[in-house]
Design a protein around this motif. Structure first.
Motif, PDB file in Angstrom:
ATOM      1  N   SER A  83      -4.083  -0.793   5.657  1.00 13.73           N
ATOM      2  CA  SER A  83      -4.771   0.182   4.802  1.00 13.73           C
ATOM      3  C   SER A  83      -5.286   1.362   5.614  1.00 13.73           C
ATOM      4  N   ASP A  85     -10.598  -0.938   0.128  1.00 15.97           N
ATOM      5  CA  ASP A  85      -9.544  -1.930   0.324  1.00 15.97           C
ATOM      6  C   ASP A  85     -10.057  -3.117   1.128  1.00 15.97           C
ATOM      7  N   ILE A 106       0.812  -1.213   0.000  1.00 10.25           N
ATOM      8  CA  ILE A 106       0.000   0.000   0.000  1.00 10.25           C
ATOM      9  C   ILE A 106       0.849   1.269   0.000  1.00 10.25           C
TER      10      ILE A 106
END
Length: 204
Positions: free
Chosen positions: A154, A49, A16
């Motif tokens: 995330s 996500d 990420i």
């Protein structure tokens, strides 16, 4: 269990943190809107996500490989949308930035964040294909803890990104923000060109 959580967290951050369209967008929302409004971008990106990772863990990664034409369609759709965002950012003007918060709504931010997240083929491949498959590969005893770790990556990263960007608002005049928007637009166009190249390559 602790090892499984931090392993999932590390894998999630590894995928990420590198610069991408989603990160550029969330950072831009932090600069443009500040806190707490930028939290809506964090919410949208985190939920997208989470959805993609859960889909990957439940077997959706196999669907990406089995449906003919799905990947090229995702690539060209993502390239078109990133081109639109990139051109819009390149054409930013101080007067437009001054009015942005006045026309802001949570729904608008959520829609734009969802579009950036779900129309980005590489984000989908990373979350569905890599993280989802990694979760599915864990033993039953550690799978849930590992999944929580990947999901936490995330949410923590997007929160940090938006918070750091919001903090920069104090030193960014409208004129400086225009140049930031133009830089962001250039980055988005680079990613759009990359997706377009991969689309052509996928057809060959």
């Amino acid at each position: 269990m602790t090892v499984a959580f931090f392993t999932g967290l590390a894998l999630g951050l590894a995928l990420i943190v590198p610069i991408g369209a989603q990160n550029v967008f969330v950072f831009g929302q932090g600069v443009s809107l500040g806190m707490p409004r930028a939290l809506w971008a964090v919410l949208g990106a985190g939920l997208c996500d989470t959805l993609l990772i859960v889909l990957g863990a439940t077997g959706a990664s196999a669907l990406l490989d089995s449906v003919p034409g799905l990947r090229p369609a995702m690539l060209i759709g993502g390239a078109a949308f990133l081109t639109y965002l990139g051109v819009k950012s390149l054409r930013a003007k101080p007067a437009e930035l001054a009015d942005e918060t006045g026309t802001w709504t949570p729904a608008q931010t959520l829609r734009r964040t969802a579009a950036v997240s779900l129309l980005n083929p590489h984000a989908i491949l990373d979350t569905v294909g890599v993280l989802g498959a990694a979760i599915a590969a864990q033993s039953a005893a550690t799978r849930t803890t590992f999944a929580i770790g990947t999901l936490s990556a995330s949410w923590l990263w997007f929160l940090l990104l938006a918070g750091a960007a919001a903090g920069m608002r104090r030193v960014l005049t409208k004129e400086r923000r225009v140049w930031f928007d133009r830089f962001s637009g250039a980055v988005l166009l680079i990613f759009a060109a990359w997706l377009a190249y991969e689309f052509v390559h996928a057809l060959l």
